[in-house]
Design an enzyme around this catalytic site. Structure first.
Site, PDB file in Angstrom:
ATOM      1  N   HIS A  56     -13.284 -38.402  -7.533  1.00  0.00           N
ATOM      2  CA  HIS A  56     -14.494 -39.206  -7.739  1.00  0.00           C
ATOM      3  C   HIS A  56     -14.245 -40.621  -7.230  1.00  0.00           C
ATOM      4  O   HIS A  56     -13.163 -40.922  -6.725  1.00  0.00           O
ATOM      5  CB  HIS A  56     -14.950 -39.170  -9.196  1.00  0.00           C
ATOM      6  CG  HIS A  56     -13.973 -39.767 -10.167  1.00  0.00           C
ATOM      7  ND1 HIS A  56     -12.748 -39.192 -10.439  1.00  0.00           N
ATOM      8  CD2 HIS A  56     -14.043 -40.899 -10.932  1.00  0.00           C
ATOM      9  CE1 HIS A  56     -12.119 -39.940 -11.329  1.00  0.00           C
ATOM     10  NE2 HIS A  56     -12.868 -40.984 -11.639  1.00  0.00           N
ATOM     11  N   HIS A  58     -13.988 -43.707  -8.576  1.00  0.00           N
ATOM     12  CA  HIS A  58     -13.368 -44.844  -9.259  1.00  0.00           C
ATOM     13  C   HIS A  58     -12.112 -45.315  -8.523  1.00  0.00           C
ATOM     14  O   HIS A  58     -11.325 -44.504  -8.018  1.00  0.00           O
ATOM     15  CB  HIS A  58     -13.038 -44.482 -10.707  1.00  0.00           C
ATOM     16  CG  HIS A  58     -14.260 -44.390 -11.571  1.00  0.00           C
ATOM     17  ND1 HIS A  58     -14.284 -43.675 -12.743  1.00  0.00           N
ATOM     18  CD2 HIS A  58     -15.506 -44.926 -11.417  1.00  0.00           C
ATOM     19  CE1 HIS A  58     -15.497 -43.777 -13.287  1.00  0.00           C
ATOM     20  NE2 HIS A  58     -16.254 -44.529 -12.500  1.00  0.00           N
ATOM     21  N   ASP A  60      -9.312 -46.422  -9.422  1.00  0.00           N
ATOM     22  CA  ASP A  60      -7.984 -45.960  -9.831  1.00  0.00           C
ATOM     23  C   ASP A  60      -7.663 -44.575  -9.251  1.00  0.00           C
ATOM     24  O   ASP A  60      -6.575 -44.039  -9.477  1.00  0.00           O
ATOM     25  CB  ASP A  60      -7.824 -45.973 -11.366  1.00  0.00           C
ATOM     26  CG  ASP A  60      -8.813 -45.075 -12.085  1.00  0.00           C
ATOM     27  OD1 ASP A  60     -10.021 -45.166 -11.790  1.00  0.00           O
ATOM     28  OD2 ASP A  60      -8.386 -44.282 -12.943  1.00  0.00           O
ATOM     29  N   HIS A  61      -8.592 -44.019  -8.505  1.00  0.00           N
ATOM     30  CA  HIS A  61      -8.355 -42.743  -7.810  1.00  0.00           C
ATOM     31  C   HIS A  61      -8.394 -42.901  -6.286  1.00  0.00           C
ATOM     32  O   HIS A  61      -7.817 -42.104  -5.572  1.00  0.00           O
ATOM     33  CB  HIS A  61      -9.381 -41.695  -8.262  1.00  0.00           C
ATOM     34  CG  HIS A  61      -9.260 -41.391  -9.721  1.00  0.00           C
ATOM     35  ND1 HIS A  61      -8.753 -40.216 -10.210  1.00  0.00           N
ATOM     36  CD2 HIS A  61      -9.527 -42.164 -10.809  1.00  0.00           C
ATOM     37  CE1 HIS A  61      -8.716 -40.267 -11.535  1.00  0.00           C
ATOM     38  NE2 HIS A  61      -9.178 -41.434 -11.922  1.00  0.00           N
ATOM     39  N   HIS A 115     -18.447 -37.399 -15.853  1.00  0.00           N
ATOM     40  CA  HIS A 115     -17.651 -38.640 -15.895  1.00  0.00           C
ATOM     41  C   HIS A 115     -18.278 -39.644 -14.920  1.00  0.00           C
ATOM     42  O   HIS A 115     -18.467 -40.812 -15.251  1.00  0.00           O
ATOM     43  CB  HIS A 115     -16.203 -38.340 -15.554  1.00  0.00           C
ATOM     44  CG  HIS A 115     -15.355 -39.563 -15.367  1.00  0.00           C
ATOM     45  ND1 HIS A 115     -15.079 -40.444 -16.392  1.00  0.00           N
ATOM     46  CD2 HIS A 115     -14.755 -40.071 -14.261  1.00  0.00           C
ATOM     47  CE1 HIS A 115     -14.331 -41.434 -15.915  1.00  0.00           C
ATOM     48  NE2 HIS A 115     -14.123 -41.235 -14.629  1.00  0.00           N
ATOM     49  N   ASP A 135     -11.035 -36.847 -13.797  1.00  0.00           N
ATOM     50  CA  ASP A 135     -11.350 -37.454 -15.095  1.00  0.00           C
ATOM     51  C   ASP A 135     -12.422 -36.670 -15.844  1.00  0.00           C
ATOM     52  O   ASP A 135     -13.178 -37.224 -16.632  1.00  0.00           O
ATOM     53  CB  ASP A 135     -11.819 -38.901 -14.904  1.00  0.00           C
ATOM     54  CG  ASP A 135     -10.684 -39.828 -14.490  1.00  0.00           C
ATOM     55  OD1 ASP A 135      -9.543 -39.352 -14.346  1.00  0.00           O
ATOM     56  OD2 ASP A 135     -10.951 -41.032 -14.301  1.00  0.00           O
ATOM     57  N   HIS A 175      -5.136 -38.177 -15.563  1.00  0.00           N
ATOM     58  CA  HIS A 175      -4.424 -39.170 -16.381  1.00  0.00           C
ATOM     59  C   HIS A 175      -3.674 -38.463 -17.507  1.00  0.00           C
ATOM     60  O   HIS A 175      -4.030 -37.353 -17.899  1.00  0.00           O
ATOM     61  CB  HIS A 175      -5.403 -40.161 -17.040  1.00  0.00           C
ATOM     62  CG  HIS A 175      -6.169 -41.008 -16.079  1.00  0.00           C
ATOM     63  ND1 HIS A 175      -5.713 -42.235 -15.628  1.00  0.00           N
ATOM     64  CD2 HIS A 175      -7.375 -40.819 -15.490  1.00  0.00           C
ATOM     65  CE1 HIS A 175      -6.613 -42.761 -14.802  1.00  0.00           C
ATOM     66  NE2 HIS A 175      -7.632 -41.919 -14.695  1.00  0.00           N
TER      67      HIS A 175
HETATM   68 ZN   LIG Z   1      -9.369 -42.360 -13.716  1.00  0.00          ZN
HETATM   69 ZN   LIG Z   2     -12.745 -42.221 -13.391  1.00  0.00          ZN
END
Ligand SMILES: [Zn+2]
Ligand SMILES: [Zn+2]
Length: 263
Positions: A56, A58, A60-61, A115, A135, A175
């Site tokens: 996705h 975000h 952090d990905h 998410h 996520d 995560h």
């Molecule tokens: Zn994440």
């Molecule tokens: Zn995420």
């Protein structure tokens, strides 16, 4: 198919994955934020990263895409609906698309919103099915919905897609939140013996060698897959007295997600 899980050891507690073809040494990197770790792991195995997959949009990905692409020449694939927000996406994915890695690996794209509204999970079929779920599904938990998602929609994804996969499916989330999620399960359902037994095993575990669960196991320890449990509903009614005694599963899911946000 060979799977290497990489613990990012960062504050986000990311897990990255390399999914490789044992015949050709080609590898797909899933959500490689800490891209150097992925590159090093591939080199150590003699693999070549040819594709990057973002579950996705975000950061952090996706934050490692550009550097890893520069280092390897890999192409980037992501949900078609997230491509413009991620940028630099070569292949927009939709439900049922197949990603091939080398000669021996085929991964099916599941369209799994909730998410965020543009989230894919990858499903490997075969003797040892595996789900790379970003996520959406965590060990003993579910993704939050407050950065572009919807708990109603995540419920539909859980019930209509994830819960219907084979029980033996290995769960590879984005995560590591295992102990904290398990504590949430036990706070909802103190009599859950499977969760009780698992808590000491995952408390203080080194995430680099942390436990991998199956979907069947998640159904015993993950509150978000236990919506019909009388204990879950009874405990939830103490927090939300307006809930009926036979609350429908969707309401239970949405209230659990709401509670988890402040827990
Ligand atoms: Zn994440
Ligand atoms: Zn995420």
């Amino acid at each position: 198919m060979i799977v290497e899980r990489i613990w990012a050891a960062n504050d986000y507690r990311n897990y990255h994955y390399l999914i490789a073809c044992g015949e050709t040494g080609e590898a797909l990197a899933v959500d490689p934020l800490e891209w150097r770790l992925c590159l090093d792991a591939a080199k150590a195995r003699g693999w070549r990263i040819t594709q990057i997959l973002n579950t996705h949009e975000h950061l952090d990905h996706t934050g490692g895409n550009e550097a890893l692409r520069k280092a390897t020449g890999a192409t980037v694939a992501a949900h078609a609906g997230a491509a413009s927000r991620i940028g630099g996406v070569d292949r927009g994915l939709g439900k049922g698309d197949v990603i091939k890695v080398g000669r021996s690996v085929e991964l099916e794209c599941l369209d799994t919103p909730g998410h965020t509204m543009a989230h894919v999970c990858l499903l490997a079929h075969g003797a040892a099915p595996a789900l790379f779920c970003g996520d959406t599904l965590f060990n003993a938990g579910a993704g939050n919905c407050h950065n572009g998602g919807s708990a109603d929609v995540l419920y539909e994804t859980f019930v209509n897609q994830l819960a219907r996969l084979p029980e033996a499916t290995l769960v590879y989330p984005g995560h590591e939140y295992f102990a904290r999620n398990l504590a949430f399960t036990l706070d909802r359902e103190p009599d859950n013996q499977a969760a009780q037994a698992l808590l000491p095993q995952v408390t203080g575990q080194d995430p680099a060698s942390g436990r991998v669960t199956t979907l069947g196991e998640e159904k015993t320890i993950n509150t978000f897959l236990r919506l019909g449990s009388a204990s879950v509903i009874a405990a939830l009614r103490q927090r939300f007295p307006e809930l009926p005694e036979r609350a429908d599963p969707k309401t239970v899911f949405v209230k659990l997600r709401e509670l988890r946000n402040q827990w």
